[in-house]
Design a protein around this motif. Structure first.
Motif, PDB file in Angstrom:
ATOM      1  N   ARG A 197       0.883  -1.199  -0.006  1.00 49.15           N
ATOM      2  CA  ARG A 197       0.059  -0.010   0.168  1.00 49.15           C
ATOM      3  C   ARG A 197       0.914   1.084   0.042  1.00 49.15           C
ATOM      4  NH1 ARG A 197      -5.195  -0.937   1.223  1.00 49.15           N
ATOM      5  NH2 ARG A 197      -4.935  -2.626   2.431  1.00 49.15           N
ATOM      6  N   VAL A 198       1.034   2.007  -0.907  1.00 51.20           N
ATOM      7  CA  VAL A 198       1.904   2.994  -1.092  1.00 51.20           C
ATOM      8  C   VAL A 198       0.989   4.193  -1.252  1.00 51.20           C
ATOM      9  CG1 VAL A 198       3.817   4.163  -2.461  1.00 51.20           C
ATOM     10  CG2 VAL A 198       3.598   1.783  -2.481  1.00 51.20           C
ATOM     11  N   ASP A 199       0.835   5.267  -0.400  1.00 52.50           N
ATOM     12  CA  ASP A 199       0.111   6.674  -0.487  1.00 52.50           C
ATOM     13  C   ASP A 199      -1.139   6.135  -0.696  1.00 52.50           C
ATOM     14  OD1 ASP A 199       2.517   8.037  -0.275  1.00 52.50           O
ATOM     15  OD2 ASP A 199       2.865   8.047  -2.485  1.00 52.50           O
ATOM     16  N   GLY A 200      -1.711   5.260  -0.001  1.00 53.16           N
ATOM     17  CA  GLY A 200      -3.174   4.824  -0.202  1.00 53.16           C
ATOM     18  C   GLY A 200      -3.544   4.085  -1.389  1.00 53.16           C
ATOM     19  N   ARG A 201      -2.537   3.693  -2.094  1.00 54.26           N
ATOM     20  CA  ARG A 201      -3.260   2.925  -3.474  1.00 54.26           C
ATOM     21  C   ARG A 201      -2.208   1.436  -3.235  1.00 54.26           C
ATOM     22  NH1 ARG A 201      -4.026   3.300  -9.125  1.00 54.26           N
ATOM     23  NH2 ARG A 201      -2.883   1.737 -10.239  1.00 54.26           N
ATOM     24  N   VAL A 202      -2.938   0.483  -3.826  1.00 53.84           N
ATOM     25  CA  VAL A 202      -2.313  -0.690  -3.548  1.00 53.84           C
ATOM     26  C   VAL A 202      -1.454  -1.029  -5.070  1.00 53.84           C
ATOM     27  CG1 VAL A 202      -2.829  -3.415  -3.620  1.00 53.84           C
ATOM     28  CG2 VAL A 202      -4.151  -1.648  -2.406  1.00 53.84           C
ATOM     29  N   ARG A 215       5.264  -4.715 -13.140  1.00 52.37           N
ATOM     30  CA  ARG A 215       4.014  -4.425 -12.054  1.00 52.37           C
ATOM     31  C   ARG A 215       2.710  -5.181 -12.760  1.00 52.37           C
ATOM     32  NH1 ARG A 215       4.872   0.462  -9.418  1.00 52.37           N
ATOM     33  NH2 ARG A 215       2.675   0.881  -9.236  1.00 52.37           N
ATOM     34  N   ALA A 216       1.935  -5.479 -12.201  1.00 47.78           N
ATOM     35  CA  ALA A 216       0.598  -6.010 -12.433  1.00 47.78           C
ATOM     36  C   ALA A 216      -0.551  -4.868 -12.642  1.00 47.78           C
ATOM     37  CB  ALA A 216       0.225  -7.143 -11.495  1.00 47.78           C
ATOM     38  N   ARG A 217      -0.378  -4.033 -13.343  1.00 49.85           N
ATOM     39  CA  ARG A 217      -1.031  -2.779 -13.610  1.00 49.85           C
ATOM     40  C   ARG A 217      -2.688  -3.202 -13.677  1.00 49.85           C
ATOM     41  NH1 ARG A 217       2.509   1.414 -12.533  1.00 49.85           N
ATOM     42  NH2 ARG A 217       4.459   1.113 -13.392  1.00 49.85           N
ATOM     43  N   SER A 218      -3.025  -4.279 -14.417  1.00 49.71           N
ATOM     44  CA  SER A 218      -4.511  -4.494 -14.739  1.00 49.71           C
ATOM     45  C   SER A 218      -5.122  -4.705 -13.367  1.00 49.71           C
ATOM     46  CB  SER A 218      -4.717  -5.640 -15.505  1.00 49.71           C
ATOM     47  OG  SER A 218      -3.942  -5.401 -16.750  1.00 49.71           O
ATOM     48  N   VAL A 219      -4.291  -5.408 -12.330  1.00 49.04           N
ATOM     49  CA  VAL A 219      -4.741  -5.902 -11.067  1.00 49.04           C
ATOM     50  C   VAL A 219      -4.772  -4.434 -10.414  1.00 49.04           C
ATOM     51  CG1 VAL A 219      -3.826  -7.064  -8.746  1.00 49.04           C
ATOM     52  CG2 VAL A 219      -3.509  -8.233 -11.140  1.00 49.04           C
ATOM     53  N   GLU A 220      -3.748  -3.660 -10.370  1.00 50.64           N
ATOM     54  CA  GLU A 220      -3.933  -2.368  -9.750  1.00 50.64           C
ATOM     55  C   GLU A 220      -5.100  -1.668  -9.964  1.00 50.64           C
ATOM     56  OE1 GLU A 220      -0.073  -0.265 -10.148  1.00 50.64           O
ATOM     57  OE2 GLU A 220       0.965  -2.109  -9.072  1.00 50.64           O
ATOM     58  N   ASP A 221      -5.118  -1.459 -11.161  1.00 48.70           N
ATOM     59  CA  ASP A 221      -6.406  -0.729 -11.822  1.00 48.70           C
ATOM     60  C   ASP A 221      -7.588  -1.436 -11.216  1.00 48.70           C
ATOM     61  OD1 ASP A 221      -4.648   0.907 -12.932  1.00 48.70           O
ATOM     62  OD2 ASP A 221      -4.714   0.167 -15.217  1.00 48.70           O
ATOM     63  N   ALA A 222      -8.011  -2.464 -11.349  1.00 48.80           N
ATOM     64  CA  ALA A 222      -9.065  -3.206 -10.885  1.00 48.80           C
ATOM     65  C   ALA A 222      -9.292  -2.965  -9.459  1.00 48.80           C
ATOM     66  CB  ALA A 222      -8.920  -4.579 -11.234  1.00 48.80           C
ATOM     67  N   LEU A 223      -8.284  -3.051  -8.658  1.00 49.16           N
ATOM     68  CA  LEU A 223      -8.295  -2.755  -7.186  1.00 49.16           C
ATOM     69  C   LEU A 223      -8.873  -1.208  -6.940  1.00 49.16           C
ATOM     70  CD1 LEU A 223      -5.163  -4.439  -5.939  1.00 49.16           C
ATOM     71  CD2 LEU A 223      -7.661  -5.022  -5.434  1.00 49.16           C
ATOM     72  N   ASP A 225     -10.773   0.415  -9.134  1.00 53.39           N
ATOM     73  CA  ASP A 225     -12.200   0.486  -9.480  1.00 53.39           C
ATOM     74  C   ASP A 225     -12.903  -0.193  -8.572  1.00 53.39           C
ATOM     75  OD1 ASP A 225     -11.302   2.181 -11.549  1.00 53.39           O
ATOM     76  OD2 ASP A 225     -11.281   0.532 -13.084  1.00 53.39           O
ATOM     77  N   GLY A 226     -12.199  -0.598  -7.397  1.00 55.04           N
ATOM     78  CA  GLY A 226     -13.107  -1.282  -6.356  1.00 55.04           C
ATOM     79  C   GLY A 226     -13.405  -2.838  -6.479  1.00 55.04           C
ATOM     80  N   ALA A 227     -12.645  -3.606  -7.416  1.00 51.78           N
ATOM     81  CA  ALA A 227     -12.862  -5.186  -7.315  1.00 51.78           C
ATOM     82  C   ALA A 227     -12.082  -5.678  -6.205  1.00 51.78           C
ATOM     83  CB  ALA A 227     -11.942  -5.532  -8.865  1.00 51.78           C
ATOM     84  N   SER A 228     -12.873  -6.892  -6.122  1.00 50.05           N
ATOM     85  CA  SER A 228     -12.381  -7.841  -4.765  1.00 50.05           C
ATOM     86  C   SER A 228     -10.906  -8.332  -5.085  1.00 50.05           C
ATOM     87  CB  SER A 228     -13.507  -8.940  -4.609  1.00 50.05           C
ATOM     88  OG  SER A 228     -13.373  -9.720  -5.893  1.00 50.05           O
ATOM     89  N   PRO A 229     -10.279  -8.500  -4.004  1.00 50.58           N
ATOM     90  CA  PRO A 229      -9.034  -9.375  -4.373  1.00 50.58           C
ATOM     91  C   PRO A 229      -9.133 -10.554  -5.298  1.00 50.58           C
ATOM     92  CG  PRO A 229      -9.234  -8.719  -1.818  1.00 50.58           C
ATOM     93  CD  PRO A 229     -10.549  -8.648  -2.543  1.00 50.58           C
ATOM     94  N   ALA A 230     -10.065 -11.444  -5.164  1.00 47.72           N
ATOM     95  CA  ALA A 230      -9.990 -12.411  -6.207  1.00 47.72           C
ATOM     96  C   ALA A 230     -10.453 -11.992  -7.574  1.00 47.72           C
ATOM     97  CB  ALA A 230     -11.238 -13.337  -5.603  1.00 47.72           C
TER      98      ALA A 230
END
Lengths: 268, 154
Positions: A197-202, A215-223, A225-230
């Motif tokens: 968690r860097v400056d509030g962003r995962v 970097r897993a940018r698609s994962v970061e963007d999904a998170l 946007d409110g996606a669940s971890p799964a």
């Protein structure tokens, strides 16, 4: 297996190391030697001059620098593991260092050497990329700071110029975790996953999923946007190039990345 | 050749070495200390483990020139006369070896482990010795020996 012959010079300072590197275009720096010496023994690497910076103890430190932590490039893995400052403010570095090699390797190997060697299967590079670390290098024209995102350019390649010496690594204070899957004791990561968690962003990074840490940018963007971890973890292998080798197939690595990213996000 | 001066098992020694000379071959071939074995030759098996300034290292992956000015301890430097070091004694009593090839490396790695963690749990012992391989699969008794050595305050 004996390395090819080389000339040896021990540098008494960073500036002396910079000057010595200038003497020979095939010169290489020697720090802990635990990436370089094995490659020299296999003759994958045959530098004609080794510039030993292993005694530059003023590059062995972990310091608080306002909102960041500064780590001297020659800080050894064993020191990263037990450092109280890192444990409090950036624990995933020690967590990852504890998974590198074995105790003997961790007594000698350094964070700067590991990162400068640039093995796509090494753990600390992924951590630095995930944290948006800054790497400080000194060369003949002085010092410059390289963002981690611009540092790793290919397998065993990076942004350092021939005469530049990596001196310091700066990381933010961040909560995070590192998961590494290996099939044998003291092996390189089949896949590794950093989440922080860097400056509030995962932010999420991957080891052994391409020619450099990724970097897993698609994962970061999904998170974001409110996606669940799964749901976010399902994107872990997007835009990656996982290799097939004796340890695992590309498809297996892609699957493993999704599993490990989900676990890392759930732990965060 | 490069001139190095170091302390090996308490004795000061000076020598001229080729920079590419690995510490394990310096110890074995130049100093005649053949207790340190070469196993895998690739930083994996730990048979060549010695102490440099009190910490375990794989001497097949350290150049002798890097040990210049350091204190090196090999298995030959442990016993006091006829009295074995407590870790050696524990390996002897617990029968923590079969062929014995890996044993000097295990003993040196154990000394380093117990210095960092004098009372390790079984898991900490197994993790702490992950850099050493025993192909006779004698790990069970090795763990018992480390526990015995810890109890003896080694």
């Amino acid at each position: 297996m004996i390395p090819a012959a080389f000339e040896y010079e021990r540098a008494g300072s960073v500036d002396e190391a910079v000057a010595l590197l200038g003497r020979d275009e095939d010169a290489k720096l020697l720090a802990g030697g635990h990436s370089l010496i094995p490659t020299m023994r296999l003759r994958f690497s045959r530098p004609s001059l080794l510039v030993d910076i292993g005694r530059l103890d003023d590059l062995r430190y972990v310091r608080e620098n306002r909102d960041r932590i500064a780590i001297g490039a020659l800080t050894r893995h064993a020191e990263l593991i037990r450092d109280p400052m890192l444990r409090e403010h950036c624990a995933l570095i020690g967590e990852a260092a504890a998974l590198i090699g074995d105790p003997q390797v961790r007594h000698r190997g350094t964070i700067g050497g590991s990162v400068a060697h640039g093995d796509p299967a090494s753990d600390l590079g992924t951590i630095l990329l995930t944290l948006d670390a800054e790497l400080v290098a000194r060369g003949p024209r002085g010092e410059r700071t390289i963002p981690a995102a611009a540092f790793f350019s290919g397998p065993f390649e990076n942004a350092l110029e021939h005469q530049e010496v990596l001196t310091e690594i700066r990381v933010p204070k961040a909560a995070g975790t590192y998961l590494k899957y290996v099939r044998r004791a003291h092996d390189w990561a089949t896949v590794g996953v950093a989440a922080a968690r860097v400056d509030g962003r995962v932010q999420v990074g991957l080891t052994s999923m391409g020619p450099t840490p990724l970097r897993a940018r698609s994962v970061e963007d999904a998170l974001a946007d409110g996606a669940s971890p799964a749901d976010a973890a399902a994107h872990a292998a997007d835009d990656t190039m996982p290799p097939t080798d004796a340890t695992a197939s590309s498809e297996y690595r892609a699957h493993l990345a999704q599993v490990l990213v989900r676990r890392a996000l759930e732990r965060l | 050749m490069t001139r190095i001066a170091l302390t090996v098992n308490g004795s000061r020694c000076e020598a001229d070495v080729e920079p590419r000379q690995l510490l394990v071959y310096f110890l074995r071939d130049q100093l005649g200390l053949k207790g340190t074995n070469v196993g895998c030759d690739t930083t994996s098996c730990g048979a060549c483990t010695v102490l440099v300034d009190g910490e375990s290292v794989k001497s097949c992956t350290v150049f002798a020139v890097q040990a210049d000015g350091c204190e090196v301890t090999t298995v030959e430097g442990l016993a006091q006369g006829d009295e074995l070091h407590p870790v050696q004694q524990a390996f002897h009593e617990q029968h923590a070896l079969q062929c014995g090839y890996c044993t000097p490396g295990f003993v040196m790695a154990t000394i380093s482990l117990l210095k960092e963690n004098p009372n390790p749990s079984e898991v900490e012992i197994r993790d702490g010795l992950e850099g050493n391989l025993c192909r006779c699969t004698g790990y069970h008794n090795i763990v018992k020996a480390v526990q015995a050595a810890a109890r003896a305050g080694a």
